[in-house]
Design a protein around this motif. Structure first.
Motif, PDB file in Angstrom:
ATOM      1  N   LEU A  17     -49.065 -10.134  42.558  1.00  0.00           N
ATOM      2  CA  LEU A  17     -47.770  -9.499  42.175  1.00  0.00           C
ATOM      3  C   LEU A  17     -47.732  -8.542  40.905  1.00  0.00           C
ATOM      4  O   LEU A  17     -48.571  -8.906  40.081  1.00  0.00           O
ATOM      5  N   ALA A  18     -47.030  -7.707  40.944  1.00  0.00           N
ATOM      6  CA  ALA A  18     -46.609  -6.992  39.855  1.00  0.00           C
ATOM      7  C   ALA A  18     -45.503  -7.123  38.985  1.00  0.00           C
ATOM      8  O   ALA A  18     -44.874  -8.066  39.442  1.00  0.00           O
ATOM      9  N   ILE A  19     -45.285  -6.413  37.634  1.00  0.00           N
ATOM     10  CA  ILE A  19     -44.274  -6.851  37.132  1.00  0.00           C
ATOM     11  C   ILE A  19     -43.241  -5.634  36.900  1.00  0.00           C
ATOM     12  O   ILE A  19     -43.816  -4.642  36.834  1.00  0.00           O
ATOM     13  N   ILE A  20     -41.941  -6.012  36.710  1.00  0.00           N
ATOM     14  CA  ILE A  20     -40.893  -4.972  36.743  1.00  0.00           C
ATOM     15  C   ILE A  20     -40.768  -4.707  35.201  1.00  0.00           C
ATOM     16  O   ILE A  20     -40.440  -5.645  34.501  1.00  0.00           O
ATOM     17  N   PRO A  21     -40.841  -3.503  34.670  1.00  0.00           N
ATOM     18  CA  PRO A  21     -40.732  -3.415  33.064  1.00  0.00           C
ATOM     19  C   PRO A  21     -39.477  -3.794  32.823  1.00  0.00           C
ATOM     20  O   PRO A  21     -38.320  -3.507  33.605  1.00  0.00           O
ATOM     21  N   PRO A  22     -39.345  -4.110  31.499  1.00  0.00           N
ATOM     22  CA  PRO A  22     -37.976  -4.277  30.941  1.00  0.00           C
ATOM     23  C   PRO A  22     -36.868  -3.187  31.058  1.00  0.00           C
ATOM     24  O   PRO A  22     -35.780  -3.439  30.796  1.00  0.00           O
ATOM     25  N   SER A  23     -37.425  -1.928  30.909  1.00  0.00           N
ATOM     26  CA  SER A  23     -36.701  -0.945  30.738  1.00  0.00           C
ATOM     27  C   SER A  23     -35.779  -0.557  32.034  1.00  0.00           C
ATOM     28  O   SER A  23     -34.869   0.230  32.315  1.00  0.00           O
ATOM     29  N   VAL A  24     -36.193  -1.167  33.311  1.00  0.00           N
ATOM     30  CA  VAL A  24     -35.390  -1.160  34.577  1.00  0.00           C
ATOM     31  C   VAL A  24     -34.601  -2.418  34.597  1.00  0.00           C
ATOM     32  O   VAL A  24     -35.001  -3.432  34.723  1.00  0.00           O
ATOM     33  N   SER A  25     -33.220  -2.082  35.033  1.00  0.00           N
ATOM     34  CA  SER A  25     -32.157  -2.795  35.077  1.00  0.00           C
ATOM     35  C   SER A  25     -32.261  -3.658  36.304  1.00  0.00           C
ATOM     36  O   SER A  25     -33.036  -3.152  37.053  1.00  0.00           O
ATOM     37  N   ASN A  26     -31.560  -4.745  36.586  1.00  0.00           N
ATOM     38  CA  ASN A  26     -31.564  -5.498  37.723  1.00  0.00           C
ATOM     39  C   ASN A  26     -31.212  -4.844  39.152  1.00  0.00           C
ATOM     40  O   ASN A  26     -31.525  -4.730  40.114  1.00  0.00           O
ATOM     41  N   SER A  27     -30.103  -3.988  38.393  1.00  0.00           N
ATOM     42  CA  SER A  27     -29.481  -3.158  39.490  1.00  0.00           C
ATOM     43  C   SER A  27     -30.394  -1.934  39.938  1.00  0.00           C
ATOM     44  O   SER A  27     -30.522  -1.700  41.315  1.00  0.00           O
ATOM     45  N   LEU A  56     -63.366  -0.454  37.371  1.00  0.00           N
ATOM     46  CA  LEU A  56     -62.232  -0.050  38.712  1.00  0.00           C
ATOM     47  C   LEU A  56     -60.868  -0.903  38.797  1.00  0.00           C
ATOM     48  O   LEU A  56     -60.046  -0.254  38.999  1.00  0.00           O
ATOM     49  N   ARG A  57     -60.963  -2.041  38.013  1.00  0.00           N
ATOM     50  CA  ARG A  57     -59.692  -2.759  38.096  1.00  0.00           C
ATOM     51  C   ARG A  57     -58.606  -1.944  37.304  1.00  0.00           C
ATOM     52  O   ARG A  57     -57.594  -2.044  37.754  1.00  0.00           O
ATOM     53  N   VAL A  58     -59.082  -1.556  36.328  1.00  0.00           N
ATOM     54  CA  VAL A  58     -58.135  -0.787  35.359  1.00  0.00           C
ATOM     55  C   VAL A  58     -57.481   0.474  35.981  1.00  0.00           C
ATOM     56  O   VAL A  58     -56.447   0.909  35.761  1.00  0.00           O
ATOM     57  N   ILE A  59     -58.324   1.256  36.656  1.00  0.00           N
ATOM     58  CA  ILE A  59     -57.855   2.460  37.283  1.00  0.00           C
ATOM     59  C   ILE A  59     -57.027   1.945  38.087  1.00  0.00           C
ATOM     60  O   ILE A  59     -55.973   2.645  38.562  1.00  0.00           O
ATOM     61  N   ASP A  60     -57.459   0.899  39.151  1.00  0.00           N
ATOM     62  CA  ASP A  60     -56.361   0.315  40.098  1.00  0.00           C
ATOM     63  C   ASP A  60     -55.070   0.337  39.610  1.00  0.00           C
ATOM     64  O   ASP A  60     -53.761   0.672  40.135  1.00  0.00           O
ATOM     65  N   ALA A  61     -55.188  -0.557  38.497  1.00  0.00           N
ATOM     66  CA  ALA A  61     -53.697  -0.799  37.895  1.00  0.00           C
ATOM     67  C   ALA A  61     -52.942   0.361  37.543  1.00  0.00           C
ATOM     68  O   ALA A  61     -51.941   0.429  37.420  1.00  0.00           O
ATOM     69  N   LEU A  62     -53.714   1.319  36.658  1.00  0.00           N
ATOM     70  CA  LEU A  62     -53.025   2.293  36.251  1.00  0.00           C
ATOM     71  C   LEU A  62     -52.464   3.361  37.582  1.00  0.00           C
ATOM     72  O   LEU A  62     -51.320   3.611  37.215  1.00  0.00           O
ATOM     73  N   GLN A  63     -53.307   3.607  38.623  1.00  0.00           N
ATOM     74  CA  GLN A  63     -52.772   4.250  39.580  1.00  0.00           C
ATOM     75  C   GLN A  63     -51.571   3.519  40.384  1.00  0.00           C
ATOM     76  O   GLN A  63     -50.652   3.880  40.856  1.00  0.00           O
ATOM     77  N   THR A  64     -51.733   2.245  40.446  1.00  0.00           N
ATOM     78  CA  THR A  64     -50.529   1.541  40.889  1.00  0.00           C
ATOM     79  C   THR A  64     -49.423   1.458  40.324  1.00  0.00           C
ATOM     80  O   THR A  64     -48.328   1.508  40.848  1.00  0.00           O
ATOM     81  N   GLY A  65     -49.386   1.473  38.807  1.00  0.00           N
ATOM     82  CA  GLY A  65     -48.345   1.620  37.963  1.00  0.00           C
ATOM     83  C   GLY A  65     -47.687   2.841  38.277  1.00  0.00           C
ATOM     84  O   GLY A  65     -46.438   2.941  37.977  1.00  0.00           O
ATOM     85  N   ASP A  66     -48.511   3.952  38.143  1.00  0.00           N
ATOM     86  CA  ASP A  66     -47.926   5.253  38.311  1.00  0.00           C
ATOM     87  C   ASP A  66     -47.095   5.301  39.607  1.00  0.00           C
ATOM     88  O   ASP A  66     -45.991   6.298  39.779  1.00  0.00           O
ATOM     89  N   ALA A  67     -47.774   4.838  40.826  1.00  0.00           N
ATOM     90  CA  ALA A  67     -47.033   4.937  42.113  1.00  0.00           C
ATOM     91  C   ALA A  67     -46.192   4.204  42.222  1.00  0.00           C
ATOM     92  O   ALA A  67     -45.037   4.714  43.049  1.00  0.00           O
ATOM     93  N   ASN A  68     -45.767   3.073  41.516  1.00  0.00           N
ATOM     94  CA  ASN A  68     -44.675   2.194  41.836  1.00  0.00           C
ATOM     95  C   ASN A  68     -43.539   1.725  40.821  1.00  0.00           C
ATOM     96  O   ASN A  68     -42.890   1.180  41.006  1.00  0.00           O
ATOM     97  N   GLY A  69     -44.209   2.471  39.614  1.00  0.00           N
ATOM     98  CA  GLY A  69     -43.132   2.081  38.501  1.00  0.00           C
ATOM     99  C   GLY A  69     -43.242   0.704  37.899  1.00  0.00           C
ATOM    100  O   GLY A  69     -42.292   0.252  37.731  1.00  0.00           O
ATOM    101  N   VAL A  70     -44.482   0.305  37.998  1.00  0.00           N
ATOM    102  CA  VAL A  70     -44.464  -1.304  37.664  1.00  0.00           C
ATOM    103  C   VAL A  70     -45.539  -1.384  36.388  1.00  0.00           C
ATOM    104  O   VAL A  70     -46.225  -0.435  36.521  1.00  0.00           O
ATOM    105  N   ALA A  71     -45.568  -2.606  35.836  1.00  0.00           N
ATOM    106  CA  ALA A  71     -46.617  -3.134  35.128  1.00  0.00           C
ATOM    107  C   ALA A  71     -47.545  -4.059  35.649  1.00  0.00           C
ATOM    108  O   ALA A  71     -47.143  -4.398  36.803  1.00  0.00           O
ATOM    109  N   THR A  72     -48.653  -4.273  34.955  1.00  0.00           N
ATOM    110  CA  THR A  72     -49.684  -5.329  35.797  1.00  0.00           C
ATOM    111  C   THR A  72     -50.056  -6.323  34.890  1.00  0.00           C
ATOM    112  O   THR A  72     -50.157  -6.167  33.797  1.00  0.00           O
ATOM    113  N   PRO A  73     -49.949  -7.802  35.158  1.00  0.00           N
ATOM    114  CA  PRO A  73     -50.112  -8.793  34.559  1.00  0.00           C
ATOM    115  C   PRO A  73     -51.757  -9.034  34.318  1.00  0.00           C
ATOM    116  O   PRO A  73     -52.509  -8.382  34.802  1.00  0.00           O
ATOM    117  N   ALA A  74     -51.914 -10.142  33.320  1.00  0.00           N
ATOM    118  CA  ALA A  74     -53.272 -10.243  32.987  1.00  0.00           C
ATOM    119  C   ALA A  74     -54.288 -10.755  34.370  1.00  0.00           C
ATOM    120  O   ALA A  74     -53.464 -11.405  35.455  1.00  0.00           O
TER     121      ALA A  74
END
Length: 211
Positions: free
Chosen positions: A176-186, A151-169
């Motif tokens: 808190l989620a993680i902003i992927p390196p591919s997204v610039s600060n701006s 269930l946790r990993v389903i939540d993580a996948l769906q959250t990532g898809d909806a918000n464009g984020v990664a999720t930490p350990a």
């Protein structure tokens, strides 16, 4: 054929405890939790089937449809479901695929000869509505699955898809989620107006619950 993350999962037709099924049609526009077990009327499998049934509402809230498989016949599945319901105090309604010729098990690489030549290991496939494989996990026959993690990993996948984020350990909804390196600060500033913390140039965290 190796099944890799991001691949479109193979379609198949099969008999199930809920009648004949075409897999892609059955998934429809929802997510699928497709999992295999070695055999009906075995102890670990009984607890896993029961736990999946007990979590029916949790899966439904996430738009996820569970479906099981073993290399037994439908008639055996149906008899076993009565035992699952009785011993696990639940009502099992999701379909279980009958695969006595191991056709689907081989298609999805569920047969691991070091474990068994004829019975499926405990495979997990999380599949999105586009029929893309998003996660796989494989457990040995003697070890039951961790459904909290499923269930946790389903939540993580769906959250990532909806918000464009990664999720930490050990991420859980609300963390808190993680902003992927591919997204610039701006880009991040525009995408996350609530602000984010730059711990390192490559490590930026954001509270998506306040978005």
């Amino acid at each position: 054929m190796s099944l890799l993350l991001g691949d479109t999962v193979p379609d198949f037709t099969a008999e199930t405890t809920n009648g004949p099924m075409s897999f892609h049609d059955w998934i429809g526009d929802e997510w699928a939790f497709f999992f295999s077990h070695p055999a009906d009327f075995t102890p670990v499998c009984t607890t896993e089937m029961g736990r999946t049934a007990q979590l029916a509402e949790n899966f439904a809230q996430r738009g996820v449809k569970p479906i099981g498989l073993s290399t037994d016949h439908v008639s055996e599945h149906l008899k076993w479901i009565e035992d699952v319901n009785d011993t696990q105090s639940t009502t099992l309604r999701f379909p279980i695929v009958a695969d006595p010729n191991c056709e689907v098990a081989k298609l999805y690489e569920m047969i691991h000869p070091g474990e068994s030549q004829t019975a499926a290991v405990r495979s997990v496939f999380i599949i999105d509505p586009n029929k893309k494989l998003r996660l796989t996990m494989t457990y040995p026959m003697s070890v039951g699955r961790n459904f909290d993690e499923i269930l946790r990993v389903i939540d993580a996948l769906q959250t990532g898809d909806a918000n464009g984020v990664a999720t930490p350990a050990d991420w859980r909804p609300g963390d808190l989620a993680i902003i992927p390196p591919s997204v610039s600060n701006s880009e991040a500033t525009e995408k996350f107006p609530q602000g984010f913390d730059e711990i390192r140039p490559y490590l930026r965290t954001v509270d998506i619950s306040s978005k």
